[in-house]
Design a protein around this motif. Structure first.
Motif, PDB file in Angstrom:
ATOM      1  N   ARG A   1     -36.729 -52.580   5.819  1.00  0.00           N
ATOM      2  CA  ARG A   1     -36.993 -51.140   5.848  1.00  0.00           C
ATOM      3  C   ARG A   1     -36.024 -50.503   4.850  1.00  0.00           C
ATOM      4  O   ARG A   1     -34.809 -50.712   4.947  1.00  0.00           O
ATOM      5  CB  ARG A   1     -36.737 -50.641   7.266  1.00  0.00           C
ATOM      6  N   ILE A   2     -36.573 -49.777   3.886  1.00  0.00           N
ATOM      7  CA  ILE A   2     -35.704 -49.109   2.912  1.00  0.00           C
ATOM      8  C   ILE A   2     -35.924 -47.603   3.021  1.00  0.00           C
ATOM      9  O   ILE A   2     -37.062 -47.123   2.977  1.00  0.00           O
ATOM     10  CB  ILE A   2     -35.999 -49.574   1.465  1.00  0.00           C
ATOM     11  N   GLY A   3     -34.831 -46.882   3.208  1.00  0.00           N
ATOM     12  CA  GLY A   3     -34.905 -45.419   3.280  1.00  0.00           C
ATOM     13  C   GLY A   3     -34.087 -44.819   2.149  1.00  0.00           C
ATOM     14  O   GLY A   3     -33.228 -45.487   1.561  1.00  0.00           O
ATOM     15  N   ILE A   4     -34.376 -43.549   1.845  1.00  0.00           N
ATOM     16  CA  ILE A   4     -33.644 -42.876   0.773  1.00  0.00           C
ATOM     17  C   ILE A   4     -33.136 -41.534   1.277  1.00  0.00           C
ATOM     18  O   ILE A   4     -33.849 -40.816   1.975  1.00  0.00           O
ATOM     19  CB  ILE A   4     -34.561 -42.615  -0.444  1.00  0.00           C
ATOM     20  N   ALA A   5     -31.894 -41.218   0.921  1.00  0.00           N
ATOM     21  CA  ALA A   5     -31.344 -39.892   1.235  1.00  0.00           C
ATOM     22  C   ALA A   5     -31.123 -39.158  -0.087  1.00  0.00           C
ATOM     23  O   ALA A   5     -30.057 -39.270  -0.701  1.00  0.00           O
ATOM     24  CB  ALA A   5     -30.043 -40.027   2.018  1.00  0.00           C
ATOM     25  N   PRO A   6     -32.142 -38.437  -0.549  1.00  0.00           N
ATOM     26  CA  PRO A   6     -32.010 -37.727  -1.829  1.00  0.00           C
ATOM     27  C   PRO A   6     -31.349 -36.365  -1.618  1.00  0.00           C
ATOM     28  O   PRO A   6     -31.066 -35.974  -0.486  1.00  0.00           O
ATOM     29  CB  PRO A   6     -33.482 -37.536  -2.246  1.00  0.00           C
TER      30      PRO A   6
END
Ligand code: G3P
Length: 222
Positions: free
Chosen positions: A38-43
């Motif tokens: 699972r890959i998440g991003i915090a932009p």
């Protein structure tokens, strides 16, 4: 065990907003689809809505304020994050540290808005204490190693192990991430072997000449 979680914090790096952020999100989405991870991003806040529209990755805010919608100016409201398409939020990152009362309020507003929560902590005691708020994740990051290129997995495995212990002695259902200087598959493997559920990282991917190569290496030993 659920698929390990790799959460990439784009911070405010020039390499991490606008078109550059889109390029990282594209490769992250491709790699997440091809692998059991699972890959998440915090932009940055401005990229939350575009990310929500263009990608199926979990999108995290880098901070949320413990306020309800109303007469506040310059605040980050959890319901507004949710409306923009965020699925979760970091709380109390070392670069955006809060008081205990503020962590509680921010966590409560995130929860009420239906956001997944990652409370960042700087030591074992804080990890244990923050677990009482029942976040989805505690992310332990020794501040002195953040952005240093020196991996917490190698430099301070003890803090990871003890944090996992502290968190699970309060609530075994709260998952643990670790971060600071993570940049290789070996760092991720060590973090998982020490009992975490994944990693929170930034510069290793965001500032890399080839973020795709780093991401592929990061997941290579899962
Ligand atoms: O939020 C992730 C972070 O603080 C770690 O930063 O650059 O050491 O991976 P970095």
């Amino acid at each position: 065990m659920a698929a390990p979680f790799i959460l990439i914090n784009l911070k405010s790096y020039a390499e991490g907003f606008g078109y550059n952020a889109q390029k990282i999100a594209q490769v992250a989405e491709k790699i997440a689809h091809e692998n059991d991870v699972r890959i998440g991003i915090a932009p940055g806040y401005m990229d939350i809505h575009p990310f929500h529209v263009h990608y199926s990755l979990p999108v995290f805010a880098q901070h949320v304020d413990g306020v309800t919608p109303g007469a506040h100016t310059g605040h980050i409201v959890a319901d507004a994050l949710k409306a923009a398409g965020a699925t979760g939020t970091l709380i109390n990152h070392s670069e955006r540290r809060l008081t205990l009362a503020d962590i509680e309020a921010a966590h409560r507003s995130a929860r009420n808005a239906g956001l997944e929560t990652v409370i960042c902590t700087n030591n074992v005691a804080t990890s244990g204490a923050a677990t009482f708020f029942e976040p989805d994740y505690i992310a332990i990051e020794p501040p002195e190693l953040i952005g240093s290129g020196i991996s917490v997995s190698k430099a301070d495995p003890g803090i990871i192990e003890k944090s996992v212990e502290a968190v699970h002695s309060v609530n075994a259902g709260v998952k643990v991430l670790t971060g600071a200087g993570i940049s290789t598959g070996e760092c991720v493997r060590t973090a998982l072997d020490l009992g975490t559920d994944g990693v929170l990282l930034a510069s290793g991917v965001v500032k890399a000449a080839d973020p795709e190569a780093v991401l592929r290496d990061l997941i290579s030993k899962i």
